[in-house]
Design a protein around this motif. Structure first.
Motif, PDB file in Angstrom:
ATOM      1  N   GLN A 192       0.835  -1.203   0.000  1.00 33.51           N
ATOM      2  CA  GLN A 192       0.000   0.000   0.000  1.00 33.51           C
ATOM      3  C   GLN A 192       0.871   1.254   0.000  1.00 33.51           C
ATOM      4  O   GLN A 192       0.635   2.202  -0.764  1.00 33.51           O
ATOM      5  CB  GLN A 192      -0.911   0.007   1.225  1.00 33.51           C
ATOM      6  CG  GLN A 192      -2.154  -0.869   1.095  1.00 33.51           C
ATOM      7  CD  GLN A 192      -3.038  -0.771   2.327  1.00 33.51           C
ATOM      8  OE1 GLN A 192      -2.584  -0.413   3.412  1.00 33.51           O
ATOM      9  NE2 GLN A 192      -4.308  -1.101   2.158  1.00 33.51           N
ATOM     10  N   ILE A 193       1.869   1.270   0.858  1.00 39.35           N
ATOM     11  CA  ILE A 193       2.744   2.440   0.975  1.00 39.35           C
ATOM     12  C   ILE A 193       3.576   2.613  -0.296  1.00 39.35           C
ATOM     13  O   ILE A 193       3.754   3.733  -0.789  1.00 39.35           O
ATOM     14  CB  ILE A 193       3.646   2.289   2.214  1.00 39.35           C
ATOM     15  CG1 ILE A 193       2.799   2.385   3.488  1.00 39.35           C
ATOM     16  CG2 ILE A 193       4.752   3.344   2.224  1.00 39.35           C
ATOM     17  CD1 ILE A 193       3.513   1.966   4.749  1.00 39.35           C
ATOM     18  N   GLN A 194       4.061   1.510  -0.843  1.00 44.38           N
ATOM     19  CA  GLN A 194       4.877   1.587  -2.061  1.00 44.38           C
ATOM     20  C   GLN A 194       4.081   2.120  -3.247  1.00 44.38           C
ATOM     21  O   GLN A 194       4.556   2.976  -4.004  1.00 44.38           O
ATOM     22  CB  GLN A 194       5.443   0.200  -2.388  1.00 44.38           C
ATOM     23  CG  GLN A 194       6.165   0.097  -3.721  1.00 44.38           C
ATOM     24  CD  GLN A 194       7.391   0.982  -3.819  1.00 44.38           C
ATOM     25  OE1 GLN A 194       7.965   1.386  -2.797  1.00 44.38           O
ATOM     26  NE2 GLN A 194       7.795   1.330  -5.036  1.00 44.38           N
ATOM     27  N   SER A 221       1.159   3.804  -3.272  1.00 46.49           N
ATOM     28  CA  SER A 221       0.359   5.017  -3.094  1.00 46.49           C
ATOM     29  C   SER A 221       1.191   6.260  -2.819  1.00 46.49           C
ATOM     30  O   SER A 221       0.638   7.344  -2.651  1.00 46.49           O
ATOM     31  CB  SER A 221      -0.634   4.821  -1.941  1.00 46.49           C
ATOM     32  OG  SER A 221       0.057   4.631  -0.710  1.00 46.49           O
ATOM     33  N   SER A 222       2.507   6.104  -2.790  1.00 46.46           N
ATOM     34  CA  SER A 222       3.337   7.247  -2.419  1.00 46.46           C
ATOM     35  C   SER A 222       4.614   7.278  -3.258  1.00 46.46           C
ATOM     36  O   SER A 222       5.187   6.231  -3.574  1.00 46.46           O
ATOM     37  CB  SER A 222       3.698   7.173  -0.930  1.00 46.46           C
ATOM     38  OG  SER A 222       4.594   8.199  -0.582  1.00 46.46           O
ATOM     39  N   TYR A 240       2.195   2.403  10.446  1.00 43.24           N
ATOM     40  CA  TYR A 240       1.262   1.329  10.075  1.00 43.24           C
ATOM     41  C   TYR A 240       1.441   0.112  10.990  1.00 43.24           C
ATOM     42  O   TYR A 240       0.456  -0.464  11.466  1.00 43.24           O
ATOM     43  CB  TYR A 240       1.498   0.945   8.614  1.00 43.24           C
ATOM     44  CG  TYR A 240       0.668  -0.219   8.128  1.00 43.24           C
ATOM     45  CD1 TYR A 240      -0.632  -0.025   7.651  1.00 43.24           C
ATOM     46  CD2 TYR A 240       1.182  -1.516   8.128  1.00 43.24           C
ATOM     47  CE1 TYR A 240      -1.391  -1.093   7.192  1.00 43.24           C
ATOM     48  CE2 TYR A 240       0.427  -2.583   7.670  1.00 43.24           C
ATOM     49  CZ  TYR A 240      -0.856  -2.366   7.210  1.00 43.24           C
ATOM     50  OH  TYR A 240      -1.603  -3.437   6.770  1.00 43.24           O
ATOM     51  N   LYS A 283       6.169   5.948   7.338  1.00 43.87           N
ATOM     52  CA  LYS A 283       4.771   5.538   7.177  1.00 43.87           C
ATOM     53  C   LYS A 283       4.577   4.091   7.609  1.00 43.87           C
ATOM     54  O   LYS A 283       3.563   3.748   8.232  1.00 43.87           O
ATOM     55  CB  LYS A 283       4.348   5.691   5.713  1.00 43.87           C
ATOM     56  CG  LYS A 283       4.227   7.123   5.211  1.00 43.87           C
ATOM     57  CD  LYS A 283       3.915   7.133   3.716  1.00 43.87           C
ATOM     58  CE  LYS A 283       3.746   8.539   3.183  1.00 43.87           C
ATOM     59  NZ  LYS A 283       2.462   9.132   3.581  1.00 43.87           N
ATOM     60  N   LEU A 284       5.560   3.240   7.284  1.00 44.81           N
ATOM     61  CA  LEU A 284       5.448   1.824   7.636  1.00 44.81           C
ATOM     62  C   LEU A 284       5.513   1.622   9.148  1.00 44.81           C
ATOM     63  O   LEU A 284       4.780   0.800   9.703  1.00 44.81           O
ATOM     64  CB  LEU A 284       6.541   1.014   6.941  1.00 44.81           C
ATOM     65  CG  LEU A 284       6.473  -0.509   7.129  1.00 44.81           C
ATOM     66  CD1 LEU A 284       5.139  -1.058   6.626  1.00 44.81           C
ATOM     67  CD2 LEU A 284       7.633  -1.195   6.412  1.00 44.81           C
ATOM     68  N   LYS A 305       8.912   6.591   3.397  1.00 44.71           N
ATOM     69  CA  LYS A 305       8.047   5.419   3.328  1.00 44.71           C
ATOM     70  C   LYS A 305       8.211   4.557   4.579  1.00 44.71           C
ATOM     71  O   LYS A 305       7.244   3.979   5.085  1.00 44.71           O
ATOM     72  CB  LYS A 305       8.369   4.599   2.072  1.00 44.71           C
ATOM     73  CG  LYS A 305       7.863   5.227   0.784  1.00 44.71           C
ATOM     74  CD  LYS A 305       8.231   4.395  -0.436  1.00 44.71           C
ATOM     75  CE  LYS A 305       7.738   5.065  -1.716  1.00 44.71           C
ATOM     76  NZ  LYS A 305       8.149   4.315  -2.936  1.00 44.71           N
TER      77      LYS A 305
END
Length: 343
Positions: free
Chosen positions: A240-242, A244-245, A259, A255-256, A252
């Motif tokens: 999702q992070i990879q 969407s960003s 998450y 963000k992870l 990243k």
């Protein structure tokens, strides 16, 4: 703090004598543990069976060892005391093959089909090598990998009247036959001749399944199922992070971390390191690169199955580590994993 310092010193040690020094320095801690070390600096007798290193270095096979180096030695307080007393030290090693769903099915095809040469070259070559060498075989990972699929509809016990259950039984049955093949006859005449009867193979399979699915292994099963669910959730977050960003790998990772804290609830250190490498260069992590934005399209069910299968691949080392610890009172367990990375 003492235990943390002990682990830190071991992690940053290379020379065998340094391991012994740290072991003695932290004797109040180390007396309760056993250490298996893989060190390129250790150049004494290698514990791999003769010829195994050559096998592992061959191209076009599916051999994956747990330990990075073949130069393996063991430490525990009894070993140290025996060494100090100049007495001989006997260390038992168990070289075991861990089979996954792919390889159990390949074994069935190898033994049941009239033309096993139709198997892919690397698969046939790997099975041939296994038959020419003496190993123990471990189906723990295969049984774990199939647990949710077998009991997802609320079944209470394993039964061959269920087609899914029967397929697992048949795969394990052929593994029992494979284990019993007369090695001398195979090497000399390329002949497959079993040393147990079909009834004995069926009874061995019944005993294994009863022990694992209907016996006292429920707590272990639940532990790994929970781990698999957490790992699946972590992988979904990574993708999702990879996708969407377009921020940097560093951002990243921030963000992870958020998450993992808010969604997963379990911190998997090795997978976080892998995630960083993936964020830096997606091509550097082949397993994560199997899911690509704009790549092969899957429906929702197929996509989830693909993600769950990749999550099992990430859990393999932890199953190996569990087995190493489970066997520590009897021998030093050296696991090898056999799978096909092409799938």
């Amino acid at each position: 703090m003492g235990f943390g310092n002990f682990l830190y010193s071991l992690i940053h040690t290379i020379e065998p004598l340094e391991f012994i020094s740290h072991w003695n320095r932290y004797s109040e801690i180390s007396k309760n543990y056993r250490l298996i070390v893989s060190s390129e600096k250790y150049n004494k007798r290698v514990v791999y069976p003769p010829g195994l290193t050559d096998i592992l270095n061959q191209n076009n096979t599916d051999f994956v060892p747990y330990f990075k180096s073949k130069n393996i030695f063991s430490l525990d307080t009894n070993i140290i005391n025996s060494m100090m007393g100049n007495s001989g030290v006997q260390i038992l090693y168990d070289h075991s093959i861990m089979l996954d769903t792919n390889y159990t099915s390949y074994i069935k095809r190898f033994l049941s089909e009239k033309n096993p040469n139709l198997l892919e070259e690397s698969t046939y070559k790997t099975l041939d090598i296994l038959l020419r060498n003496k190993f123990n075989y471990d189906t723990t990972f295969y049984l774990l990998e199939n647990y949710m699929n077998l009991f997802s509809s609320g079944e209470k016990v394993f039964t061959v009247t269920n087609t899914k259950h029967l397929a697992v039984f048949e795969n394990l049955y052929y593994v029992e036959l494979f284990k019993s093949i007369n090695q001398e006859k195979y090497i000399e005449y390329s002949k497959v001749e079993y040393t147990i009867s079909e009834n004995e193979a069926k009874q061995n399979t019944d005993d294994l399944i009863s022990l694992f699915y209907n016996g006292s292994s429920k707590e272990i099963l639940r532990m790994f199922i929970n781990m698999h669910q957490s790992m699946t959730l972590l992988l979904i977050g990574i993708w999702q992070i990879q996708f969407s960003s377009k921020v940097s790998a560093k951002n990243k990772m921030k963000k992870l971390f958020d998450y993992v804290t808010s969604k997963v609830g379990v911190f998997y250190e090795r997978e976080m390191v892998i995630a960083l490498k993936y964020f830096e260069d997606t091509k550097s992590v082949s397993m994560l690169n199997k899911i690509n934005k704009g790549g092969k399209s899957f429906n929702q069910k197929e996509l989830l199955e693909k993600v769950e299968n990749i999550a099992w691949d990430f859990i393999v080392p932890r199953v190996m580590e569990f087995q190493i610890n489970a066997n520590k009172n009897y021998s030093n367990f050296i696991p090898f994993f056999y799978h096909t990375i092409k799938n």
